[in-house]
Design a protein around this motif. Sequence first.
Motif, short mmCIF file in Angstrom:
data_model
loop_
_atom_site.label_atom_id
_atom_site.label_comp_id
_atom_site.label_asym_id
_atom_site.label_seq_id
_atom_site.Cartn_x
_atom_site.Cartn_y
_atom_site.Cartn_z
N GLU A 23 -2.70 -4.58 4.55
CA GLU A 23 -2.25 -4.74 3.17
C GLU A 23 -2.79 -3.63 2.30
O GLU A 23 -2.11 -3.17 1.37
CB GLU A 23 -2.66 -6.12 2.63
N TYR A 24 -4.01 -3.18 2.59
CA TYR A 24 -4.56 -2.09 1.79
C TYR A 24 -3.70 -0.84 1.91
O TYR A 24 -3.31 -0.24 0.91
CB TYR A 24 -6.00 -1.79 2.20
N TRP A 25 -3.42 -0.47 3.14
CA TRP A 25 -2.63 0.75 3.33
C TRP A 25 -1.25 0.60 2.72
O TRP A 25 -0.73 1.52 2.09
CB TRP A 25 -2.53 1.12 4.81
N LYS A 26 -0.66 -0.56 2.88
CA LYS A 26 0.69 -0.73 2.34
C LYS A 26 0.68 -0.64 0.82
O LYS A 26 1.60 -0.11 0.22
CB LYS A 26 1.27 -2.09 2.76
N SER A 27 -0.40 -1.16 0.23
CA SER A 27 -0.44 -1.11 -1.23
C SER A 27 -0.47 0.34 -1.71
O SER A 27 0.16 0.69 -2.70
CB SER A 27 -1.65 -1.87 -1.76
N LEU A 28 -1.17 1.19 -0.98
CA LEU A 28 -1.17 2.60 -1.37
C LEU A 28 0.22 3.20 -1.26
O LEU A 28 0.66 3.96 -2.12
CB LEU A 28 -2.15 3.40 -0.50
N LEU A 29 0.92 2.84 -0.18
CA LEU A 29 2.27 3.36 0.00
C LEU A 29 3.19 2.85 -1.11
O LEU A 29 3.94 3.62 -1.70
CB LEU A 29 2.83 2.93 1.36
N ASP A 30 3.10 1.55 -1.39
CA ASP A 30 4.00 0.96 -2.38
C ASP A 30 3.76 1.51 -3.77
O ASP A 30 4.68 1.61 -4.57
CB ASP A 30 3.86 -0.57 -2.39
N GLU A 31 2.49 1.82 -4.07
CA GLU A 31 2.20 2.35 -5.39
C GLU A 31 2.46 3.84 -5.48
O GLU A 31 2.09 4.48 -6.45
CB GLU A 31 0.73 2.05 -5.76
N ASN A 32 3.12 4.38 -4.45
CA ASN A 32 3.54 5.78 -4.47
C ASN A 32 2.35 6.73 -4.59
O ASN A 32 2.41 7.74 -5.28
CB ASN A 32 4.50 6.03 -5.64
N LEU A 33 1.25 6.37 -3.94
CA LEU A 33 0.06 7.19 -4.05
C LEU A 33 -0.11 8.12 -2.86
O LEU A 33 -1.05 8.91 -2.81
CB LEU A 33 -1.18 6.29 -4.16
N VAL A 34 0.80 8.01 -1.89
CA VAL A 34 0.64 8.77 -0.66
C VAL A 34 1.76 9.79 -0.53
O VAL A 34 2.92 9.48 -0.77
CB VAL A 34 0.66 7.83 0.57
#
Lengths: 277, 297, 424
Positions: free
Chosen positions: C233-244
């Motif tokens: 969930e941590y990694w996905k949250s970064l992806l979803d928040e367009n931070l990657v």
Amino acid sequence: MRSHRQRIKHLLLYAITTLITLAVLFPVIFGFFTSFKPNPEIFTYPPKLLPQSWTIESYTSVLSQQRYLRYFLNGYLISISSTLLCVFLGALAGYGLSRFRLPAKRSLMLAILALQMFPGAILMISYFNLSRALGIYDTYIALVLVDTAFALSLVTWLLKSYFDSIPVSLEEAALVDGCSRFRALLSIVAPLARAGFIGTGVFAFIRAWNEFMFALILTKGPERAPVTVGLAELFGQYTIQWNGVMALTVIATFPLLIVFIFVQRYIIKGITSGAVK
Amino acid sequence: MQRRFRDRYDVEGFVFLAPALLLLLLSIAFPLFRVIQRSFQEYSAQAGAFQYVGLKQYQHLFSDPLFWISVRNTFVFTLGSIALHLGFAYPIALLLNTRWPNIRVRNFFRGAFILPFLFSPPAAALLWGLLFRPLGPLNYGLSKLGVGQIAFLGDPSWALFSVMLVNAWVYFPLYMILILGGLQSIPKILYDAARVDGANWIQRFIYVTLPQMRTLVMTVILIDFATSFIHFDLVWTMTKGGPLRSTYLISFFLYEKGLRDFRLGYGSAVGVVIALIMAICISAYVFVAIRREEVAA
Amino acid sequence: MNRKLLKFLVAGLVLTLFLGATLGVCHGKTKLVWAEWWDPEWGEDTIEWIVSTFEEDHPGVEVEAFFVPHDSYSDKLLTLCQAGECPDIMGMEVTWSDAFDRLGLLADLTPLAASASDEFNTQFNPAWIINYKGRAIMAYLYTNSYGVIYNVKLLEETGLEPPTNWEELREVLTALYDPVAKKWGIALPFAMKSSCHFMLYDFWTRLIQAGGHMVDENGLARFDSPAGVRTLEYWKSLLDENLVYPGTVKGALATGEKEFRELFAAEQVAMILSGPFEKGVALERNPDIQVAFTPPFEDCTGGYLLTGSGIAISSQTEHPELAWAFFEHLVSYEVATKMIEERSLTWANTAALGAPELAGDPMLGPYSEMVSNSASRSWIALPSLGDLCGVIMAHAQEYFLGLKSAQQALDEAAEEWNAVVTGG
């Protein structure tokens, strides 16, 4: 006599071909310029076609190493030998299949094709052991034989179909005069199938030229290994020499292109002295 | 009896066939038997040797869902590649075959078209990997045109098409040359006869070119099928089977499951199954195609 | 014309065969063959230096360094070894070790280690010898652990402080994201590749700090736990928040492991998640770059994943003691200092790693803190590790693309994982 209509036709021809060429060649041009960029520049945004800071470090790092010159020598030697052998054997076999009535011909042809129907990778171990047993490990011969064998089925099939399209009547005259079959193949059929030889030759050559797995397995090092192994050295565990790979491709491709353009003249001759009765 | 055989068949033909057959038998056919044998075996670390295990490897193989995924992907890849190869090669060959006002210009174009084929698979994979990047040249162009970004190699619904496109780009020149060779051995007299009969260029194409090219095109399709089905290098370097195994070809399955971890028994079984699938497809194709030809003749 | 060509060809082939057969020079010396993949990373000069310094100390011995590219290394070595042509000492990754061991190709290092020199015993951590099925099958040349690395200059320019935990990381990434210039704070290679990158660098590392375990003592899956869910969930949250880099989830699935390094070196992203060797890699590309590890993070616990690469000795070698002596040379103080200084590799020598000047090193200072945390854990050798890595990556991708829930993805991954570990 160029009529108006003909001129439009020619213009259209040029236009369409140029358009297609640009589309097909854009990646090549991009790759060419990439070889002159320092690696970090390749990944900046926005992407640029031309290098900001031209550098030939990729070329010098490749050409300054003796090893790579050896890789090229090996590559050409192996590919040319294997192409000649493959086309020669394939021409014989293709002629045999085309001109003679043979028992179970269809099954024979399928059997020949069947030998292409699996990934060569499973033969990796067997070939290695075989090459050591025969004493040809780490020699040119091993790779030449392997490359030939892998292209032979398809080359045979192709040449057979090219021979099929050349009317038998042309040879019959010579045969009646007492010419042997082999001479007939040599003097009559082969010149007419020149375009076919070029095509299959190109196929066999590039197949041998691009062979990696067996080149890696059957050689010990730069003594006998072809360019594909040299190229693999540029793929490190953590990084790839992107500009180096492009540079190596340019260096490798240039002579091939020149040879191909030179060889094209044979196709022209083939047309003008063509199959017209 | 002997006489009849010699009357029905030309034994001399075998002489021509012999060298090629010999090489093929020794280098491929015999090792292949070994592979088939291996497919019924498994290496036992305790015994330090291969032992027979019947159909175990095959059962394992058929019960692996990844195998079926790779079969499906491979068929899509192969049939799509054949379509793309012919779709590029045939028209371009026709273009190059027409009467050009300047032969040197035509030769220049012919040289230009062969360039992609001179790229080795890893180099082409790398090059297109750079072009396909989310912030690379292609997407940059797309964004300038107002179309959104496409993750060519990252989007599972695009990846297979993208690798097919690259495969087409690299290999179409070969088929172009082969087809061109075929076009050039069509006797001019057939075209002249058609022209005399009042046929326009479309009709000349349909009634002279297509029939004369039939066997060659069939052979080309056959060759394309055989080479594309076991394709490895180019796609592996580009995607290694991802994303989400959308580009996972059957040769990857063979490599990853069989060879990489040195499970030779399993790998051999996979190889045999691949060969069987191809043999069935090709035989079906050849028998149908040849029968049609015999009927036409 | 064909006949002439044919004659040339036959002559050429015969000549080649003859030449090929007469290759092979006689030596008076004992020969030690060392297979390695490190030429592109360390440079040929370094390899030669390692070899020649050993040969100076051991006259009468000739070491042949035998380079094979990393991607094809295990294929080539397995082929050589099963035919009895194994090098005496060879570079080895834990990922490949099971295949070699299954074929009985690796010597047990325990008896050799028992009669090791004193210098070795004081400078080599026993944890750096990998045991598998009761035997010591390989030893590390350098260890690795993976944390967040940042570009010092870029962070300074934006006036940001390096993050000290995962949530601060999120804040920094938010601040670094520039939609106009298309700049992101971090690049994460979530594309499916056959290496174990995602599992090691991103998943396992984060899992440890989420308080989870990857496997139990038998190698069976334990990651399908709340900690595993937290990790994904941590990694996905970064992806979803367009931070990657580079933005959309699907685009993020396209960034490969080789590319993300180039982006960091080209200063297109300010941070990446990697090991200490990354400094050497980045400097090679960009001599002006300054990199540093962030201070060790902590979530539910601290701790990092410990991995490494090293060598194994062939069971077929005729000179096991000599091979071991070469290994001791490889991890000697002299070699260690050079590799640490030039390549930023955390070489397997406690004395060299403990050098006082390293404590202030922006990479190695935090690194020793990272690995000495009590919650840090080592990975283990497993069968078909390549397949296992693929299992984790594939199911994580399904979750990232929104095709499954995190728990579902992990449960299915665990099932496949266990099938591989037990089925073999």
